[in-house]
Structure formats: structure tokens, C-alpha cells
Design a protein around this motif. Structure first.
Motif, PDB file in Angstrom:
ATOM      1  N   LEU A  35     -13.943 -29.217 106.540  1.00 34.22           N
ATOM      2  CA  LEU A  35     -14.929 -28.241 107.026  1.00 34.22           C
ATOM      3  C   LEU A  35     -14.470 -26.813 106.785  1.00 34.22           C
ATOM      4  CD1 LEU A  35     -16.115 -29.879 110.369  1.00 34.22           C
ATOM      5  CD2 LEU A  35     -17.314 -29.766 108.189  1.00 34.22           C
ATOM      6  N   SER A  36     -13.199 -26.533 107.032  1.00 34.67           N
ATOM      7  CA  SER A  36     -12.711 -25.177 106.792  1.00 34.67           C
ATOM      8  C   SER A  36     -12.686 -24.876 105.290  1.00 34.67           C
ATOM      9  CB  SER A  36     -11.330 -24.968 107.426  1.00 34.67           C
ATOM     10  OG  SER A  36     -10.377 -25.833 106.870  1.00 34.67           O
ATOM     11  N   LYS A  37     -12.404 -25.880 104.490  1.00 35.18           N
ATOM     12  CA  LYS A  37     -12.428 -25.671 103.035  1.00 35.18           C
ATOM     13  C   LYS A  37     -13.848 -25.360 102.558  1.00 35.18           C
ATOM     14  CE  LYS A  37      -8.330 -28.429 102.184  1.00 35.18           C
ATOM     15  NZ  LYS A  37      -7.772 -29.668 101.640  1.00 35.18           N
ATOM     16  N   MET A  38     -14.832 -26.059 103.134  1.00 35.49           N
ATOM     17  CA  MET A  38     -16.229 -25.773 102.781  1.00 35.49           C
ATOM     18  C   MET A  38     -16.605 -24.352 103.204  1.00 35.49           C
ATOM     19  SD  MET A  38     -17.448 -28.455 101.257  1.00 35.49           S
ATOM     20  CE  MET A  38     -19.204 -28.514 101.426  1.00 35.49           C
ATOM     21  N   ALA A  39     -16.111 -23.922 104.363  1.00 38.89           N
ATOM     22  CA  ALA A  39     -16.391 -22.562 104.829  1.00 38.89           C
ATOM     23  C   ALA A  39     -15.746 -21.533 103.899  1.00 38.89           C
ATOM     24  CB  ALA A  39     -15.893 -22.385 106.257  1.00 38.89           C
ATOM     25  N   ILE A  40     -14.543 -21.818 103.419  1.00 37.83           N
ATOM     26  CA  ILE A  40     -13.874 -20.922 102.457  1.00 37.83           C
ATOM     27  C   ILE A  40     -14.680 -20.855 101.167  1.00 37.83           C
ATOM     28  CG2 ILE A  40     -11.871 -20.778 100.900  1.00 37.83           C
ATOM     29  CD1 ILE A  40     -11.230 -19.591 103.561  1.00 37.83           C
ATOM     30  N   MET A  41     -15.167 -22.008 100.720  1.00 42.12           N
ATOM     31  CA  MET A  41     -15.971 -22.037  99.506  1.00 42.12           C
ATOM     32  C   MET A  41     -17.220 -21.162  99.664  1.00 42.12           C
ATOM     33  SD  MET A  41     -15.506 -26.101  98.685  1.00 42.12           S
ATOM     34  CE  MET A  41     -16.952 -26.213  97.682  1.00 42.12           C
ATOM     35  N   ALA A  42     -17.884 -21.270 100.808  1.00 35.00           N
ATOM     36  CA  ALA A  42     -19.088 -20.466 101.064  1.00 35.00           C
ATOM     37  C   ALA A  42     -18.737 -18.985 101.154  1.00 35.00           C
ATOM     38  CB  ALA A  42     -19.758 -20.940 102.347  1.00 35.00           C
ATOM     39  N   PHE A  43     -17.616 -18.662 101.806  1.00 35.65           N
ATOM     40  CA  PHE A  43     -17.189 -17.270 101.924  1.00 35.65           C
ATOM     41  C   PHE A  43     -16.914 -16.662 100.555  1.00 35.65           C
ATOM     42  CE2 PHE A  43     -13.885 -14.059 102.249  1.00 35.65           C
ATOM     43  CZ  PHE A  43     -14.452 -13.180 103.154  1.00 35.65           C
ATOM     44  N   LEU A  54     -13.803 -28.315  95.965  1.00 29.31           N
ATOM     45  CA  LEU A  54     -12.768 -28.939  96.792  1.00 29.31           C
ATOM     46  C   LEU A  54     -11.536 -29.255  95.950  1.00 29.31           C
ATOM     47  CD1 LEU A  54     -14.780 -31.292  99.171  1.00 29.31           C
ATOM     48  CD2 LEU A  54     -13.531 -29.218  99.760  1.00 29.31           C
ATOM     49  N   ASN A  55     -11.746 -29.594  94.678  1.00 26.84           N
ATOM     50  CA  ASN A  55     -10.604 -29.860  93.784  1.00 26.84           C
ATOM     51  C   ASN A  55      -9.762 -28.606  93.581  1.00 26.84           C
ATOM     52  OD1 ASN A  55     -11.133 -32.566  93.437  1.00 26.84           O
ATOM     53  ND2 ASN A  55     -12.307 -32.268  91.565  1.00 26.84           N
ATOM     54  N   SER A  56     -10.417 -27.453  93.428  1.00 28.51           N
ATOM     55  CA  SER A  56      -9.661 -26.214  93.217  1.00 28.51           C
ATOM     56  C   SER A  56      -8.888 -25.828  94.474  1.00 28.51           C
ATOM     57  CB  SER A  56     -10.574 -25.073  92.781  1.00 28.51           C
ATOM     58  OG  SER A  56     -11.473 -24.717  93.803  1.00 28.51           O
ATOM     59  N   LEU A  57      -9.364 -26.257  95.638  1.00 32.23           N
ATOM     60  CA  LEU A  57      -8.653 -25.977  96.880  1.00 32.23           C
ATOM     61  C   LEU A  57      -7.558 -27.007  97.156  1.00 32.23           C
ATOM     62  CD1 LEU A  57     -11.593 -24.891  99.210  1.00 32.23           C
ATOM     63  CD2 LEU A  57      -9.910 -23.449  98.064  1.00 32.23           C
ATOM     64  N   GLY A  58      -7.524 -28.066  96.377  1.00 31.06           N
ATOM     65  CA  GLY A  58      -6.519 -29.108  96.575  1.00 31.06           C
ATOM     66  C   GLY A  58      -5.097 -28.631  96.357  1.00 31.06           C
ATOM     67  N   ASN A  59      -4.921 -27.645  95.504  1.00 32.79           N
ATOM     68  CA  ASN A  59      -3.580 -27.128  95.213  1.00 32.79           C
ATOM     69  C   ASN A  59      -3.194 -25.940  96.090  1.00 32.79           C
ATOM     70  OD1 ASN A  59      -3.204 -29.007  93.153  1.00 32.79           O
ATOM     71  ND2 ASN A  59      -4.228 -27.697  91.670  1.00 32.79           N
ATOM     72  N   ILE A  60      -4.080 -25.539  96.977  1.00 35.34           N
ATOM     73  CA  ILE A  60      -3.818 -24.387  97.838  1.00 35.34           C
ATOM     74  C   ILE A  60      -2.801 -24.776  98.903  1.00 35.34           C
ATOM     75  CG2 ILE A  60      -4.837 -22.803  99.516  1.00 35.34           C
ATOM     76  CD1 ILE A  60      -5.603 -22.257  96.585  1.00 35.34           C
ATOM     77  N   LEU A  69      -6.617 -16.586  94.184  1.00 36.77           N
ATOM     78  CA  LEU A  69      -7.881 -17.079  93.627  1.00 36.77           C
ATOM     79  C   LEU A  69      -8.947 -15.987  93.606  1.00 36.77           C
ATOM     80  CD1 LEU A  69      -8.397 -20.641  95.177  1.00 36.77           C
ATOM     81  CD2 LEU A  69      -7.925 -20.085  92.794  1.00 36.77           C
ATOM     82  N   ALA A  70      -8.880 -15.083  94.569  1.00 39.66           N
ATOM     83  CA  ALA A  70      -9.864 -14.006  94.645  1.00 39.66           C
ATOM     84  C   ALA A  70      -9.601 -12.911  93.613  1.00 39.66           C
ATOM     85  CB  ALA A  70      -9.876 -13.409  96.041  1.00 39.66           C
ATOM     86  N   GLY A  71      -8.420 -12.914  93.036  1.00 32.49           N
ATOM     87  CA  GLY A  71      -8.091 -11.909  92.023  1.00 32.49           C
ATOM     88  C   GLY A  71      -8.129 -10.504  92.586  1.00 32.49           C
ATOM     89  N   ASP A  72      -8.804  -9.605  91.886  1.00 36.94           N
ATOM     90  CA  ASP A  72      -8.834  -8.200  92.310  1.00 36.94           C
ATOM     91  C   ASP A  72      -9.842  -7.933  93.429  1.00 36.94           C
ATOM     92  OD1 ASP A  72     -11.151  -8.500  90.868  1.00 36.94           O
ATOM     93  OD2 ASP A  72     -10.821  -6.773  89.578  1.00 36.94           O
ATOM     94  N   LYS A  73     -10.492  -8.979  93.936  1.00 35.64           N
ATOM     95  CA  LYS A  73     -11.446  -8.813  95.038  1.00 35.64           C
ATOM     96  C   LYS A  73     -10.725  -8.559  96.372  1.00 35.64           C
ATOM     97  CE  LYS A  73     -14.867 -10.340  92.379  1.00 35.64           C
ATOM     98  NZ  LYS A  73     -15.940  -9.585  91.858  1.00 35.64           N
ATOM     99  N   ILE A  74      -9.438  -8.969  96.445  1.00 32.67           N
ATOM    100  CA  ILE A  74      -8.621  -8.726  97.637  1.00 32.67           C
ATOM    101  C   ILE A  74      -7.418  -7.913  97.193  1.00 32.67           C
ATOM    102  CG2 ILE A  74      -7.219  -9.751  99.456  1.00 32.67           C
ATOM    103  CD1 ILE A  74      -8.995 -12.234  99.309  1.00 32.67           C
TER     104      ILE A  74
END
Length: 76
Positions: A35-43, A54-60, A69-74
Motif C-alpha cells: 500500500l505504501s509503495k502504491m502511494a509512492i507510485m501515485a505521489f 512495483l518492480n522498480s520499487l523492488g530494489n529500493i 529515482l526522482a532525479g533533479d526533481k528533489i
């Protein structure tokens, strides 16, 4: 967005009382679930126009990995 702001958002998504630090182990937290991963995806999609899977978050492992992952956005 600044790193500190993102970490506060992550605390809210994870619904934790303690501050989330950049190098904490997300996989050791019970709150880091599907659920938190889905919320991160939406954010990320809404705020950064970045579509994650979810696969890209598997290595987090840490919030620093999410920041990367956010690059220059953060930034500092």
C-alpha cells in the motif's frame, strides 16, 4: 522539492511518528508494504510526472534510493 520536504511526505505515506532519515532501511519497516509503495507510485506520478512500477520499487532499500529515482526533481 527539497529532500526534507520529501522525507516528511514519506513519513506521512508510511504513517510513522519517528522522522524518516535518508539512509534508513525501508525493508526493515513494517509500514513499507504494497500500500505504501502504491502511494509512492501515485505521489511520483502526480508530483514528478514519473511513472514507477512495483518492480522498480523492488530494489529500493532507503529513502535515498527514492530520491535518486526522482532525479533533479528533489534537491538539497
Amino acid at each position: 522539492m527539497k529532500k526534507e520536504e520529501f522525507l516528511v511526505v514519506l513519513e506521512d505515506i508510511l504513517q510513522v511518528d519517528d522522522p524518516v532519515e535518508e539512509n534508513c532501511d525501508l525493508n526493515a519497516m513494517d509500514e513499507w508494504d504494497s500500500l505504501s509503495k502504491m502511494a509512492i507510485m501515485a505521489f511520483f506520478k502526480k508530483n514528478f510526472c514519473i511513472e514507477l512500477t512495483l518492480n522498480s520499487l523492488g530494489n529500493i532499500q532507503t529513502p535515498a534510493d527514492l530520491i535518486a529515482l526522482a532525479g533533479d526533481k528533489i534537491n538539497d
